[in-house]
Design a protein around this motif. Structure first.
Motif, PDB file in Angstrom:
ATOM      1  N   GLY A  18     -16.287  -4.949   6.791  1.00 41.15           N
ATOM      2  CA  GLY A  18     -16.197  -3.692   5.346  1.00 41.15           C
ATOM      3  C   GLY A  18     -14.887  -5.153   4.211  1.00 41.15           C
ATOM      4  O   GLY A  18     -14.525  -5.497   4.603  1.00 41.15           O
ATOM      5  N   GLY A  19     -15.510  -5.060   2.819  1.00 40.63           N
ATOM      6  CA  GLY A  19     -14.001  -5.570   2.204  1.00 40.63           C
ATOM      7  C   GLY A  19     -14.314  -6.517   2.432  1.00 40.63           C
ATOM      8  O   GLY A  19     -15.064  -7.661   3.199  1.00 40.63           O
ATOM      9  N   LEU A  20     -13.494  -7.989   1.194  1.00 39.77           N
ATOM     10  CA  LEU A  20     -13.455  -8.640   1.164  1.00 39.77           C
ATOM     11  C   LEU A  20     -12.968  -9.583   2.708  1.00 39.77           C
ATOM     12  O   LEU A  20     -12.068  -8.989   2.504  1.00 39.77           O
ATOM     13  N   ASN A  21     -13.000 -10.830   2.679  1.00 41.35           N
ATOM     14  CA  ASN A  21     -12.328 -11.129   3.764  1.00 41.35           C
ATOM     15  C   ASN A  21     -10.704 -12.194   3.463  1.00 41.35           C
ATOM     16  O   ASN A  21     -11.722 -13.142   2.331  1.00 41.35           O
ATOM     17  N   PRO A  22      -9.222 -12.135   3.373  1.00 42.61           N
ATOM     18  CA  PRO A  22      -9.131 -12.712   2.171  1.00 42.61           C
ATOM     19  C   PRO A  22      -8.411 -14.286   2.744  1.00 42.61           C
ATOM     20  O   PRO A  22      -8.001 -15.281   1.935  1.00 42.61           O
ATOM     21  N   VAL A  23      -8.883 -14.220   4.203  1.00 46.28           N
ATOM     22  CA  VAL A  23      -8.103 -15.696   4.876  1.00 46.28           C
ATOM     23  C   VAL A  23      -9.831 -17.145   3.921  1.00 46.28           C
ATOM     24  O   VAL A  23      -9.443 -17.927   4.094  1.00 46.28           O
ATOM     25  N   PHE A  98      -9.907  -9.255  -6.555  1.00 42.77           N
ATOM     26  CA  PHE A  98      -9.673  -7.497  -5.419  1.00 42.77           C
ATOM     27  C   PHE A  98      -9.210  -6.925  -6.585  1.00 42.77           C
ATOM     28  O   PHE A  98      -9.520  -5.646  -5.311  1.00 42.77           O
ATOM     29  N   ALA A  99      -8.770  -6.310  -7.143  1.00 42.03           N
ATOM     30  CA  ALA A  99      -9.026  -5.476  -7.675  1.00 42.03           C
ATOM     31  C   ALA A  99     -10.255  -5.087  -7.746  1.00 42.03           C
ATOM     32  O   ALA A  99     -10.738  -3.247  -8.032  1.00 42.03           O
ATOM     33  N   ILE A 100     -11.321  -5.902  -8.245  1.00 36.85           N
ATOM     34  CA  ILE A 100     -12.477  -4.891  -8.465  1.00 36.85           C
ATOM     35  C   ILE A 100     -13.222  -4.718  -7.287  1.00 36.85           C
ATOM     36  O   ILE A 100     -14.053  -3.675  -6.845  1.00 36.85           O
ATOM     37  N   GLU A 101     -12.866  -5.614  -5.949  1.00 29.90           N
ATOM     38  CA  GLU A 101     -13.309  -5.357  -4.551  1.00 29.90           C
ATOM     39  C   GLU A 101     -13.150  -4.167  -4.610  1.00 29.90           C
ATOM     40  O   GLU A 101     -13.564  -3.418  -3.765  1.00 29.90           O
ATOM     41  N   ARG A 102     -11.015  -4.101  -4.282  1.00 29.65           N
ATOM     42  CA  ARG A 102     -10.982  -2.665  -4.028  1.00 29.65           C
ATOM     43  C   ARG A 102     -11.518  -1.325  -4.933  1.00 29.65           C
ATOM     44  O   ARG A 102     -11.321  -0.322  -4.602  1.00 29.65           O
ATOM     45  N   PHE A 103     -12.477  -1.721  -6.610  1.00 30.40           N
ATOM     46  CA  PHE A 103     -12.660  -1.150  -7.319  1.00 30.40           C
ATOM     47  C   PHE A 103     -13.584  -0.093  -6.198  1.00 30.40           C
ATOM     48  O   PHE A 103     -13.766   0.923  -6.328  1.00 30.40           O
ATOM     49  N   PHE A 104     -14.389  -1.771  -6.049  1.00 28.28           N
ATOM     50  CA  PHE A 104     -16.183  -0.531  -6.026  1.00 28.28           C
ATOM     51  C   PHE A 104     -15.510   0.003  -4.247  1.00 28.28           C
ATOM     52  O   PHE A 104     -16.421   0.733  -3.564  1.00 28.28           O
ATOM     53  N   VAL A 105     -14.729  -0.585  -3.421  1.00 27.87           N
ATOM     54  CA  VAL A 105     -14.385  -0.117  -2.178  1.00 27.87           C
ATOM     55  C   VAL A 105     -14.385   1.769  -2.638  1.00 27.87           C
ATOM     56  O   VAL A 105     -14.455   2.271  -1.351  1.00 27.87           O
ATOM     57  N   LEU A 106     -13.094   1.685  -2.802  1.00 22.71           N
ATOM     58  CA  LEU A 106     -12.603   3.356  -3.212  1.00 22.71           C
ATOM     59  C   LEU A 106     -13.693   4.088  -3.577  1.00 22.71           C
ATOM     60  O   LEU A 106     -13.843   5.463  -3.608  1.00 22.71           O
ATOM     61  N   ARG A 107     -15.151   3.554  -4.713  1.00 23.32           N
ATOM     62  CA  ARG A 107     -15.433   4.794  -4.980  1.00 23.32           C
ATOM     63  C   ARG A 107     -16.833   4.816  -4.801  1.00 23.32           C
ATOM     64  O   ARG A 107     -17.082   5.738  -4.196  1.00 23.32           O
ATOM     65  N   PRO A 187      -7.689   2.452   7.238  1.00 26.01           N
ATOM     66  CA  PRO A 187      -7.899   1.102   7.144  1.00 26.01           C
ATOM     67  C   PRO A 187      -9.110   0.194   6.221  1.00 26.01           C
ATOM     68  O   PRO A 187      -8.017  -0.663   5.287  1.00 26.01           O
ATOM     69  N   MET A 188      -9.785   0.859   5.897  1.00 25.52           N
ATOM     70  CA  MET A 188     -11.382   0.329   5.108  1.00 25.52           C
ATOM     71  C   MET A 188     -10.431   0.603   3.616  1.00 25.52           C
ATOM     72  O   MET A 188     -10.778   0.118   2.399  1.00 25.52           O
ATOM     73  N   LEU A 189      -9.702   1.850   3.395  1.00 21.39           N
ATOM     74  CA  LEU A 189      -9.315   2.105   2.043  1.00 21.39           C
ATOM     75  C   LEU A 189      -8.220   1.054   1.661  1.00 21.39           C
ATOM     76  O   LEU A 189      -7.553   1.249   0.717  1.00 21.39           O
ATOM     77  N   GLU A 190      -6.899   0.602   2.558  1.00 28.61           N
ATOM     78  CA  GLU A 190      -5.655   0.147   2.498  1.00 28.61           C
ATOM     79  C   GLU A 190      -6.509  -1.104   2.746  1.00 28.61           C
ATOM     80  O   GLU A 190      -5.280  -2.112   2.437  1.00 28.61           O
ATOM     81  N   ASN A 260      -0.549   0.480  -8.438  1.00 28.64           N
ATOM     82  CA  ASN A 260      -0.460   1.879  -8.049  1.00 28.64           C
ATOM     83  C   ASN A 260      -1.293   2.647  -8.519  1.00 28.64           C
ATOM     84  O   ASN A 260      -1.549   4.366  -7.943  1.00 28.64           O
ATOM     85  N   TYR A 261      -2.116   2.305  -9.409  1.00 25.39           N
ATOM     86  CA  TYR A 261      -3.852   2.849  -9.156  1.00 25.39           C
ATOM     87  C   TYR A 261      -4.682   3.391  -7.838  1.00 25.39           C
ATOM     88  O   TYR A 261      -5.025   4.082  -8.058  1.00 25.39           O
ATOM     89  N   PHE A 262      -4.619   2.227  -7.208  1.00 28.15           N
ATOM     90  CA  PHE A 262      -5.738   2.068  -6.640  1.00 28.15           C
ATOM     91  C   PHE A 262      -4.939   3.218  -4.975  1.00 28.15           C
ATOM     92  O   PHE A 262      -5.550   3.982  -4.254  1.00 28.15           O
TER      93      PHE A 262
END
Length: 288
Positions: A18-23, A98-107, A187-190, A260-262
């Motif tokens: 899950g999520g984007l691979n930063p590497v 990565f903010a957009i990615e975290r938004f959809f993951v947490l949603r 781990p998925m959330l963080e 801080n929001y996430f």
């Protein structure tokens, strides 16, 4: 409980996928930032020629002196910030992506329905020992909270029919199952949150480097002209310093606010998981 081991392993694989691979993503975003600096901010249309050069009203964009002395508009001024600017632009792009990615993951982690209503329904069903209906609510809700609660309720049902353990052992096993499920979801959330946190600090330091370089150029212009300082070079150095400062502060502020929001969203999900977990344990202790 062996029946939950395979499910946990499947969840671990899912979280890793899950999520984007930063590497892979970060180098691409850095290249995009450099391209924006060179071809958007550095576009010839963002600069005007110096009419003092050879008495011409226009000068080729390849004339470096003309380009440096006369940015025509805000984009050209940003380009004048020097070699640190593309790095700061890349930082801003990374923060946004990565903010957009975290938004959809947490949603997605919050589930399909209203999370507060889900927590309320499940707690009500647990108080009435209606475990099967609570499991149906988990299937409908999905998300991280639903996954953890479903794992706890599945273990709850298995332990309710287990005669090989005493009540204390069952409570320990139930609590362990919920903790393991929660650990697998975190781990998925963080994931990638550290990137936002790091850029919130590093962007300011990199901008400070650009600011110092700009001030060095300014003071060099101030002292290299003998008794007559080069006012053009002095203003360019100061402008470069301020551009880097503005980009760094802006990027850092955005990264910190988003982080801080996430973080507060993740804490909220964790709190709801703990809330239902306690209800599961209380229900099991009461009815079994």
């Amino acid at each position: 409980m062996e029946m939950n081991v395979s499910n946990n392993e499947e969840q671990v694989v899912a979280k890793k996928m899950g999520g984007l691979n930063p590497v892979l993503i970060i180098p691409i975003l850095i290249l995009i930032g450099i391209a924006i600096y060179l071809f958007v901010l550095g576009s010839p249309g963002n600069f005007k020629a110096d009419p003092r050069l050879n008495g011409l009203s226009s000068v080729s964009f390849s004339d470096v002196e003309a380009k440096e002395l006369h940015p025509d508009g805000f984009l050209g001024i940003i380009y004048m910030g020097g070699p640190i600017v593309p790095i700061l632009i890349s930082f801003m792009i990374i923060v946004i992506v990565f903010a957009i990615e975290r938004f959809f993951v947490l949603r997605k982690a919050s589930g399909a329905g209203n999370l507060d209503n889900f927590v309320s329904k499940v707690r009500t069903l647990l108080n009435q020992n209606r475990i099967d209906e609570a499991l149906e609510e988990c299937d409908a809700q999905q998300g991280s909270v639903g996954n953890v609660v479903k794992e706890g309720l599945t273990t709850y049902k298995a332990l309710a029919h287990d005669t090989s353990l005493n009540k204390e052992q069952k409570m320990v096993s139930l609590n362990k199952s919920i903790e393991e499920a929660t650990t697998l979801e975190m781990p998925m959330l963080e994931k990638n949150m550290m990137i936002l946190s790091t850029l919130g600090t590093v962007a300011t330091l990199v901008a400070l480097l650009g600011t110092v370089i700009g001030m060095i150029k300014a003071f060099h212009a101030l002292g290299s002209g003998g008794g007559t300082p080069d006012s053009a070079a002095l203003s360019i150095g100061i402008s470069e310093a301020l551009v880097n400062t503005a980009l760094g502060i802006g990027t850092s502020a955005v990264a910190i606010i988003i982080y801080n929001y996430f973080t507060s969203k993740i804490d909220g999900l964790t709190f709801k998981i703990d809330e239902i977990a306690m209800s599961i344990q209380q229900s099991f202790a009461e009815f079994h």
